[in-house]
Design a protein around this motif. Structure first.
Motif, PDB file in Angstrom:
ATOM      1  N   ALA A 143     124.919  75.361 -64.188  1.00  0.00           N
ATOM      2  CA  ALA A 143     125.371  75.331 -65.293  1.00  0.00           C
ATOM      3  C   ALA A 143     126.364  74.320 -65.887  1.00  0.00           C
ATOM      4  N   LEU A 144     127.340  74.149 -64.644  1.00  0.00           N
ATOM      5  CA  LEU A 144     128.208  73.116 -65.003  1.00  0.00           C
ATOM      6  C   LEU A 144     127.863  71.684 -65.223  1.00  0.00           C
ATOM      7  N   TYR A 145     126.695  71.428 -64.291  1.00  0.00           N
ATOM      8  CA  TYR A 145     126.000  70.130 -64.215  1.00  0.00           C
ATOM      9  C   TYR A 145     125.601  70.111 -65.818  1.00  0.00           C
ATOM     10  N   LEU A 146     124.554  70.858 -66.157  1.00  0.00           N
ATOM     11  CA  LEU A 146     123.988  70.809 -67.344  1.00  0.00           C
ATOM     12  C   LEU A 146     124.849  70.707 -68.583  1.00  0.00           C
ATOM     13  N   ALA A 147     126.273  71.391 -68.444  1.00  0.00           N
ATOM     14  CA  ALA A 147     127.249  71.426 -69.427  1.00  0.00           C
ATOM     15  C   ALA A 147     127.732  70.153 -69.558  1.00  0.00           C
ATOM     16  N   ARG A 148     128.124  69.568 -68.411  1.00  0.00           N
ATOM     17  CA  ARG A 148     128.749  68.131 -68.249  1.00  0.00           C
ATOM     18  C   ARG A 148     127.938  66.997 -68.767  1.00  0.00           C
ATOM     19  N   HIS A 149     126.842  67.117 -68.690  1.00  0.00           N
ATOM     20  CA  HIS A 149     125.842  65.939 -69.062  1.00  0.00           C
ATOM     21  C   HIS A 149     125.179  66.336 -70.432  1.00  0.00           C
TER      22      HIS A 149
END
Length: 284
Positions: free
Chosen positions: A181-187
């Motif tokens: 979730a953090l990776y998807l949100a970051r990018h």
């Protein structure tokens, strides 16, 4: 990642699509198609485990990731995503590719493989066995829902931080891991007045006015001629068991029984090395 991906733009009938690629000199060429409201970075961890010799192409569908949004008064249709695939192949000078699709991307991969069999060498589906479909009687309700949704103004919600945006993703996708979730949100976010907003066009949340019923989808699926590989997560999203069996049996070129990997709907982000190993076995 061992090798950086080049970022570029291809034209889809005047709409700018964002593509990342690793333009290796040798075959195979592999096109990655992400899921609904996701973006091409969802495949980054998988790509890191693939051979350096492969040519890799990662597309952001229109209105998602870093691709352009359609103009005022326009809407998104399923066939537009197939056009995005064709525009990407044409724009990069690729005659034929292997296609890997997650969720929505897998549905698009199947449809494109049926429509353009000469341009698809194989399809690998990750957590994807076609749209919800349903009986023909659902057509009227679908149209009414689309008309109702069109009256709602698009709203790009603001978030104070990437962590807050990731928390929203977790609310909508309960099988998503915190790290994914953090990776998807970051990018998948960008700065706006008042904080951060997701880059996807909020009009994507409107329901399609037209869609395949089950008979139409099965007729389309029957025209896939290339090898199909299926990867499912043990805790992923599912149609009912009878429909799953029907869809699998309808894939006449399914190369082997489905591969079941422990994880949720974004299993390729949870177990990237395992998924990459499956791709290496499937793609030649």
């Amino acid at each position: 990642m061992p090798t950086a991906l080049e970022s570029l733009t291809v034209d889809a009938e005047g709409l700018a699509l964002h593509v990342r690629q690793r333009a290796a000199a040798s075959a195979p060429a592999v096109l990655f198609l992400h899921g609904w409201l996701d973006h091409s970075h969802s495949f980054d961890a998988v790509v890191a485990h693939l051979p350096e010799t492969w040519r890799l192409v990662l597309l952001d569908f229109r209105g998602m990731g870093r691709s352009a949004h359609v103009g005022p008064g326009a809407t998104y249709h399923f066939s537009d995503y197939a056009l995005d695939v064709e525009a990407t192949l044409d724009g990069l000078g690729l005659d034929a590719v292997h296609v890997v699709g997650h969720s929505l991307g897998g549905i698009v991969a199947q449809a494109y493989a049926a429509a353009r069999p000469e341009r698809v060498k194989s399809v690998t589906l990750i957590e994807s066995l076609g749209p919800a479909g349903g009986p023909p009687e659902g057509a009227l309700g679908r149209l009414r829902s689309a008309l109702n949704d069109a009256r709602r103004p698009p709203n790009r919600k603001r978030y104070p931080s990437v962590e807050a945006a990731a928390a929203r993703l977790l609310e909508n996708s309960p099988t998503l891991t915190q790290g994914a979730a953090l990776y998807l949100a970051r990018h998948g976010t960008e700065p706006v007045d008042g904080g951060l907003a997701f880059t996807f066009d909020p009009r994507h949340r409107r329901r399609f006015g037209m869609g395949y019923d089950e008979a139409q989808w099965m007729a389309l699926q029957a025209h896939i001629t290339c090898p199909v590989h299926l990867i499912l997560a043990t805790h992923g999203l599912r149609h009912d068991d009878a429909l799953m069996r029907s869809r699998e049996q309808g894939l006449r070129t399914l190369a082997h029984p489905p591969l079941h990997i422990p994880g949720g709907h974004h299993v390729h982000m949870e177990k990237p090395a395992v998924v990459a190993e499956a791709l290496i076995r499937a793609i030649h």
